[in-house]
Design a protein around this motif. Structure first.
Motif, PDB file in Angstrom:
ATOM      1  N   THR A 215       0.848  -1.194   0.000  1.00 16.53           N
ATOM      2  CA  THR A 215       0.000   0.000   0.000  1.00 16.53           C
ATOM      3  C   THR A 215       0.883   1.243   0.000  1.00 16.53           C
ATOM      4  OG1 THR A 215      -0.116   0.065   2.416  1.00 16.53           O
ATOM      5  CG2 THR A 215      -1.807  -1.214   1.278  1.00 16.53           C
TER       6      THR A 215
ATOM      7  N   PRO B 150      -5.617  -0.087 -14.536  1.00 18.65           N
ATOM      8  CA  PRO B 150      -6.368  -0.154 -13.278  1.00 18.65           C
ATOM      9  C   PRO B 150      -7.590   0.751 -13.263  1.00 18.65           C
ATOM     10  CG  PRO B 150      -4.310   1.043 -12.977  1.00 18.65           C
ATOM     11  CD  PRO B 150      -4.262   0.465 -14.357  1.00 18.65           C
TER      12      PRO B 150
ATOM     13  N   ALA C   1      -8.204   1.621  -5.195  1.00 14.63           N
ATOM     14  CA  ALA C   1      -7.024   1.099  -5.888  1.00 14.63           C
ATOM     15  C   ALA C   1      -5.930   2.164  -5.959  1.00 14.63           C
ATOM     16  CB  ALA C   1      -7.398   0.624  -7.286  1.00 14.63           C
TER      17      ALA C   1
ATOM     18  N   ILE D  68     -12.656  -4.116  -7.229  1.00 15.62           N
ATOM     19  CA  ILE D  68     -13.333  -2.847  -7.497  1.00 15.62           C
ATOM     20  C   ILE D  68     -14.374  -3.021  -8.595  1.00 15.62           C
ATOM     21  CG2 ILE D  68     -13.006  -0.507  -8.381  1.00 15.62           C
ATOM     22  CD1 ILE D  68     -11.998  -0.820  -5.540  1.00 15.62           C
TER      23      ILE D  68
ATOM     24  N   SER E 210     -15.563  -0.459  -1.037  1.00 15.31           N
ATOM     25  CA  SER E 210     -14.651  -1.575  -1.261  1.00 15.31           C
ATOM     26  C   SER E 210     -13.911  -1.885   0.025  1.00 15.31           C
ATOM     27  CB  SER E 210     -13.649  -1.240  -2.367  1.00 15.31           C
ATOM     28  OG  SER E 210     -12.725  -0.271  -1.894  1.00 15.31           O
TER      29      SER E 210
ATOM     30  N   ASP F  39      -9.586  -3.380  -2.262  1.00 13.69           N
ATOM     31  CA  ASP F  39      -9.468  -4.429  -3.261  1.00 13.69           C
ATOM     32  C   ASP F  39      -8.499  -4.015  -4.368  1.00 13.69           C
ATOM     33  OD1 ASP F  39     -11.573  -5.415  -1.777  1.00 13.69           O
ATOM     34  OD2 ASP F  39     -13.093  -4.920  -3.267  1.00 13.69           O
ATOM     35  N   THR F  40      -8.061  -5.015  -5.153  1.00 15.15           N
ATOM     36  CA  THR F  40      -7.424  -4.708  -6.424  1.00 15.15           C
ATOM     37  C   THR F  40      -8.507  -4.224  -7.389  1.00 15.15           C
ATOM     38  OG1 THR F  40      -7.738  -6.831  -7.561  1.00 15.15           O
ATOM     39  CG2 THR F  40      -5.899  -6.683  -5.977  1.00 15.15           C
ATOM     40  N   SER F  41      -8.100  -3.877  -8.590  1.00 18.45           N
ATOM     41  CA  SER F  41      -9.089  -3.428  -9.573  1.00 18.45           C
ATOM     42  C   SER F  41     -10.123  -4.496  -9.896  1.00 18.45           C
ATOM     43  CB  SER F  41      -8.388  -2.993 -10.867  1.00 18.45           C
ATOM     44  OG  SER F  41      -7.782  -1.729 -10.714  1.00 18.45           O
TER      45      SER F  41
ATOM     46  N   ASP G 232      -1.068  -3.195  -9.069  1.00 19.48           N
ATOM     47  CA  ASP G 232      -2.372  -3.788  -9.349  1.00 19.48           C
ATOM     48  C   ASP G 232      -2.142  -5.078 -10.121  1.00 19.48           C
ATOM     49  OD1 ASP G 232      -5.210  -4.077  -9.644  1.00 19.48           O
ATOM     50  OD2 ASP G 232      -5.409  -1.897  -9.710  1.00 19.48           O
TER      51      ASP G 232
END
Length: 372
Positions: A29, A323, A312, A280, A272, A275-277, A318
């Motif tokens: 992150t 993304p 994201a 998402i 969300s 989350d990753t894309s 990602d």
């Protein structure tokens, strides 16, 4: 079967098929968020498009199985039709020092709503107020500012904090306390005639160009009391919230989430869980399937403003080369393509890969048992 009491359990794909298309990633992150500096997720290159299973590691199998139900539904079944092709999103500001707020907001171009994390362990109300004030100063008086305590306050702390933070004209406060009964009490004490003092718009508010709000002093939104509850409708029955925050994965998928919000009959904001894309995309599909609120005061199961689906932007990487990030305050409703290079770059260590595969195996067994 799919209802408000449990996740979708019909037509599970076989476990060996699920494991065969599964990769595990560990993505750093940009800023520590909810105590997390690396976000792990299981990603499926499933038949109908990429899907994601990413309950936090501390969640038990019973809770995590709803997340797997969502991932399997999204990856192996056609989804409800979208009513629009773009969704407005909010900026998300972690519990950073006030001086870092402009840097964080710059990652959310065009967003006119911000959700600010408060009630962080080791911090106090002064830290929260400084952060919220900084957001208001950067975004201006016409922006919407929300706060999210993740259930971190008791009733007295919540009432004190929200009366103080109301100075900055809050859109709503998300999960100020953990329990439904506590939310009921906080909401009662922030209602007209029971604020304990007059309108809390003083010198700071005047400086920021804000105007006095009508009742209630601060609206209450429920998140954990919906997605982590055995009975996600208890909040609505108790009158504990003005609106619901819903997340597709924890609620067992888009269909089940739509069923819950229809029964609850409250306005909704979709969010969300960092989350990753791919995750998402699931949230965007849920948000796009909800009708929009028509005018101020609209009620019922409607989408009530910008959604918390821009997160994201808080990840260093990602699983896709394209993304799902905010652009002009919105994100396009689409399903990203997995990128082999990104999957390799952020591949989790072998022991974490095994851990997630074992977790999926256990959760799949729970879902299979529930289906019979």
């Amino acid at each position: 079967m799919s209802d408000a009491r449990g996740p979708e359990t019909a037509a599970l794909p076989p476990l060996d098929e699920v494991l065969a298309v599964m990769r595990v990633v560990a993505i750093p992150t940009r800023t520590r968020f909810r105590g997390i500096s690396v976000r792990e997720a299981a990603i499926f290159d499933s038949p109908l498009g990429a899907s994601e299973f990413s309950p936090f590691p501390e969640y038990g199998d019973a809770e995590a199985s709803a997340w797997l139900a969502a991932a399997l539904d999204f990856g192996w079944r056609e989804q409800p039709a979208a009513l629009r092709d773009r969704v407005e999103v909010n900026a998300t500001v972690p519990a950073v020092a006030a001086g870092r707020v402009p840097e964080i907001l710059a990652r959310f171009p065009g967003c006119r709503t911000a959700k600010v994390k408060v009630a962080e362990r080791g911090q106090g109300l002064a830290d929260d107020a400084a952060r919220v004030r900084a957001v208001r100063e950067v975004m201006g008086p016409d922006a919407l500012v929300r706060v999210d305590a993740n259930g971190g306050w008791g009733v007295e702390e919540a009432v004190t904090a929200l009366r103080a933070l109301a100075e900055f004209d809050l859109d709503y406060a998300e999960q100020p306390c953990g329990g439904v009964d506590e939310l009921v009490e906080v909401r009662r004490r922030l209602s007209p005639g029971d604020t304990g003092e007059g309108p809390l718009l003083g010198e700071a508010a005047a400086t920021l160009g804000l105007h006095a709000r009508t009742s209630p002093l601060v609206r209450i939104a429920a998140d954990e009391s919906v997605r982590k509850a055995a009975d996600p409708l208890a909040v609505a029955r108790a009158g504990a919230a003005d609106l619901l925050i819903v997340k597709a994965q924890p609620l067992g998928g888009i269909r089940r989430a739509l069923g819950i919000v229809a029964e609850a009959g409250l306005p909704v904001v979709v969010s969300s869980a960092l989350d990753t894309s791919v995750g998402i995309a699931m949230g965007l599909q849920l948000a796009a399937a909800l009708p929009l609120a028509e005018g101020e005061g609209a009620s019922g199961a409607v989408l009530a403003g910008a959604c918390g689906l821009g997160t994201a932007a808080l990840l260093e990487g990602d699983v896709t080369a394209d993304p799902l990030l905010p652009n002009g305050g919105e994100i396009e409703v689409r399903r990203p393509r997995l990128d082999p290079e990104q999957l390799t770059r952020y591949a989790a260590p072998a022991e974490r890969e095994r851990w997630w595969r074992e977790r999926v195996t256990r959760c799949h067994a729970l879902l299979s048992a529930a289906a019979h």
